[in-house]
Design a protein around this motif. Structure first.
Motif, PDB file in Angstrom:
ATOM      1  N   ALA A   1     -51.340 -78.406  39.072  1.00 46.54           N
ATOM      2  CA  ALA A   1     -52.581 -77.734  38.666  1.00 46.54           C
ATOM      3  C   ALA A   1     -53.149 -76.879  39.795  1.00 46.54           C
ATOM      4  N   ILE A   2     -53.119 -77.397  41.018  1.00 49.83           N
ATOM      5  CA  ILE A   2     -53.637 -76.634  42.164  1.00 49.83           C
ATOM      6  C   ILE A   2     -52.867 -75.337  42.320  1.00 49.83           C
ATOM      7  N   TYR A   3     -51.555 -75.413  42.326  1.00 50.13           N
ATOM      8  CA  TYR A   3     -50.734 -74.219  42.518  1.00 50.13           C
ATOM      9  C   TYR A   3     -50.929 -73.232  41.373  1.00 50.13           C
ATOM     10  N   THR A   4     -51.018 -73.729  40.156  1.00 49.98           N
ATOM     11  CA  THR A   4     -51.224 -72.867  38.995  1.00 49.98           C
ATOM     12  C   THR A   4     -52.555 -72.142  39.096  1.00 49.98           C
ATOM     13  N   VAL A   5     -53.607 -72.849  39.460  1.00 51.61           N
ATOM     14  CA  VAL A   5     -54.933 -72.222  39.589  1.00 51.61           C
ATOM     15  C   VAL A   5     -54.923 -71.165  40.680  1.00 51.61           C
ATOM     16  N   VAL A   6     -54.343 -71.466  41.822  1.00 49.58           N
ATOM     17  CA  VAL A   6     -54.326 -70.522  42.942  1.00 49.58           C
ATOM     18  C   VAL A   6     -53.636 -69.228  42.541  1.00 49.58           C
ATOM     19  N   LEU A   7     -52.502 -69.312  41.866  1.00 51.03           N
ATOM     20  CA  LEU A   7     -51.775 -68.090  41.525  1.00 51.03           C
ATOM     21  C   LEU A   7     -52.215 -67.466  40.208  1.00 51.03           C
ATOM     22  N   ASP A   8     -52.401 -68.255  39.187  1.00 51.06           N
ATOM     23  CA  ASP A   8     -52.670 -67.687  37.869  1.00 51.06           C
ATOM     24  C   ASP A   8     -53.983 -66.935  37.783  1.00 51.06           C
ATOM     25  N   ASP A   9     -54.946 -67.253  38.625  1.00 50.92           N
ATOM     26  CA  ASP A   9     -56.200 -66.504  38.633  1.00 50.92           C
ATOM     27  C   ASP A   9     -55.989 -65.062  39.076  1.00 50.92           C
ATOM     28  N   ALA A  10     -54.876 -64.792  39.746  1.00 51.36           N
ATOM     29  CA  ALA A  10     -54.618 -63.445  40.261  1.00 51.36           C
ATOM     30  C   ALA A  10     -53.605 -62.677  39.419  1.00 51.36           C
ATOM     31  N   LEU A  11     -53.112 -63.266  38.357  1.00 49.60           N
ATOM     32  CA  LEU A  11     -52.084 -62.640  37.531  1.00 49.60           C
ATOM     33  C   LEU A  11     -52.655 -62.293  36.171  1.00 49.60           C
ATOM     34  N   THR A  12     -52.315 -61.105  35.686  1.00 45.30           N
ATOM     35  CA  THR A  12     -52.724 -60.709  34.333  1.00 45.30           C
ATOM     36  C   THR A  12     -51.516 -60.142  33.611  1.00 45.30           C
ATOM     37  N   GLN A  13     -51.584 -60.196  32.308  1.00 44.34           N
ATOM     38  CA  GLN A  13     -50.487 -59.633  31.494  1.00 44.34           C
ATOM     39  C   GLN A  13     -50.635 -58.176  31.284  1.00 44.34           C
TER      40      GLN A  13
ATOM     41  N   GLU B   1     -44.349 -59.524  37.811  1.00 43.64           N
ATOM     42  CA  GLU B   1     -44.416 -58.060  37.702  1.00 43.64           C
ATOM     43  C   GLU B   1     -43.216 -57.493  36.936  1.00 43.64           C
ATOM     44  N   SER B   2     -42.047 -58.056  37.140  1.00 42.11           N
ATOM     45  CA  SER B   2     -40.867 -57.536  36.437  1.00 42.11           C
ATOM     46  C   SER B   2     -40.939 -57.817  34.941  1.00 42.11           C
ATOM     47  N   GLY B   3     -41.754 -58.800  34.566  1.00 40.71           N
ATOM     48  CA  GLY B   3     -41.973 -59.096  33.153  1.00 40.71           C
ATOM     49  C   GLY B   3     -43.099 -58.280  32.546  1.00 40.71           C
ATOM     50  N   GLY B   4     -43.605 -57.297  33.294  1.00 40.05           N
ATOM     51  CA  GLY B   4     -44.658 -56.430  32.789  1.00 40.05           C
ATOM     52  C   GLY B   4     -46.064 -56.858  33.162  1.00 40.05           C
ATOM     53  N   GLY B   5     -46.199 -57.940  33.906  1.00 43.01           N
ATOM     54  CA  GLY B   5     -47.518 -58.411  34.311  1.00 43.01           C
ATOM     55  C   GLY B   5     -48.035 -57.670  35.535  1.00 43.01           C
ATOM     56  N   HIS B   6     -49.269 -57.906  35.845  1.00 41.58           N
ATOM     57  CA  HIS B   6     -49.918 -57.267  36.994  1.00 41.58           C
ATOM     58  C   HIS B   6     -50.535 -58.331  37.892  1.00 41.58           C
ATOM     59  N   VAL B   7     -50.498 -58.071  39.187  1.00 43.79           N
ATOM     60  CA  VAL B   7     -51.147 -58.929  40.167  1.00 43.79           C
ATOM     61  C   VAL B   7     -52.446 -58.229  40.541  1.00 43.79           C
ATOM     62  N   ILE B   8     -53.581 -58.879  40.294  1.00 43.97           N
ATOM     63  CA  ILE B   8     -54.866 -58.210  40.490  1.00 43.97           C
ATOM     64  C   ILE B   8     -55.531 -58.547  41.813  1.00 43.97           C
ATOM     65  N   ALA B   9     -54.972 -59.474  42.558  1.00 44.97           N
ATOM     66  CA  ALA B   9     -55.521 -59.828  43.878  1.00 44.97           C
ATOM     67  C   ALA B   9     -54.569 -59.310  44.949  1.00 44.97           C
ATOM     68  N   PRO B  10     -55.081 -58.993  46.111  1.00 40.80           N
ATOM     69  CA  PRO B  10     -54.193 -58.583  47.205  1.00 40.80           C
ATOM     70  C   PRO B  10     -53.210 -59.708  47.554  1.00 40.80           C
ATOM     71  N   ARG B  11     -51.973 -59.348  47.801  1.00 39.78           N
ATOM     72  CA  ARG B  11     -50.965 -60.355  48.124  1.00 39.78           C
ATOM     73  C   ARG B  11     -51.382 -61.195  49.329  1.00 39.78           C
ATOM     74  N   ALA B  12     -51.957 -60.564  50.352  1.00 36.11           N
ATOM     75  CA  ALA B  12     -52.370 -61.307  51.539  1.00 36.11           C
ATOM     76  C   ALA B  12     -53.367 -62.406  51.161  1.00 36.11           C
ATOM     77  N   GLN B  13     -54.243 -62.130  50.214  1.00 30.68           N
ATOM     78  CA  GLN B  13     -55.216 -63.129  49.765  1.00 30.68           C
ATOM     79  C   GLN B  13     -54.504 -64.289  49.077  1.00 30.68           C
ATOM     80  N   LEU B  14     -53.501 -63.980  48.270  1.00 31.43           N
ATOM     81  CA  LEU B  14     -52.752 -65.034  47.587  1.00 31.43           C
ATOM     82  C   LEU B  14     -51.986 -65.900  48.574  1.00 31.43           C
ATOM     83  N   TYR B  15     -51.314 -65.262  49.533  1.00 33.01           N
ATOM     84  CA  TYR B  15     -50.580 -66.040  50.543  1.00 33.01           C
ATOM     85  C   TYR B  15     -51.539 -66.942  51.308  1.00 33.01           C
ATOM     86  N   ALA B  16     -52.679 -66.396  51.707  1.00 32.82           N
ATOM     87  CA  ALA B  16     -53.663 -67.176  52.456  1.00 32.82           C
ATOM     88  C   ALA B  16     -54.157 -68.359  51.618  1.00 32.82           C
TER      89      ALA B  16
END
Length: 96
Positions: free
Chosen positions: A84-96, A27-42
């Motif tokens: 790869a697992i960690y990247t898929v879990v998080l990167d699907d919820a991040l957008t530029q 987010e500090s780099g200008g990106g956006h998180v499009i999924a709820p944080r609780a969903q990402l943590y889960a």
């Protein structure tokens, strides 16, 4: 609380802190998180649980032995599958 419960709670807290740090950096780099944080943590916690189960270590302390932790917690080399697992879990919820 017994020692193993404290270890596992510490592992979960470290995982949540690592995910939050990555989200804030994004987010500090200008990106956006499009999924709820609780969903990402889960999703990440579920991946850690699955990693622990898949490693063959069951019972108390299994979370602390999850191979996926090597990728999530900074400064440790992980195998390509866990990366790869960690990247898929998080990167699907991040957008530029």
């Amino acid at each position: 609380m017994d020692d193993m419960a404290e270890v596992e709670i510490g592992v979960l807290r470290d995982v949540i802190d690592a995910v939050e740090e990555r989200l804030r950096a994004h987010e500090s780099g200008g990106g956006h998180v499009i999924a709820p944080r609780a969903q990402l943590y889960a999703a990440v916690i579920y991946a850690v649980l699955a990693s622990a189960r898949g490693s063959g270590y069951y019972g108390a302390g299994s979370l602390a032995r999850a191979p996926l932790l090597d990728e999530i917690l900074a400064g440790v080399e992980s195998n390509p599958r866990d990366k790869a697992i960690y990247t898929v879990v998080l990167d699907d919820a991040l957008t530029q």
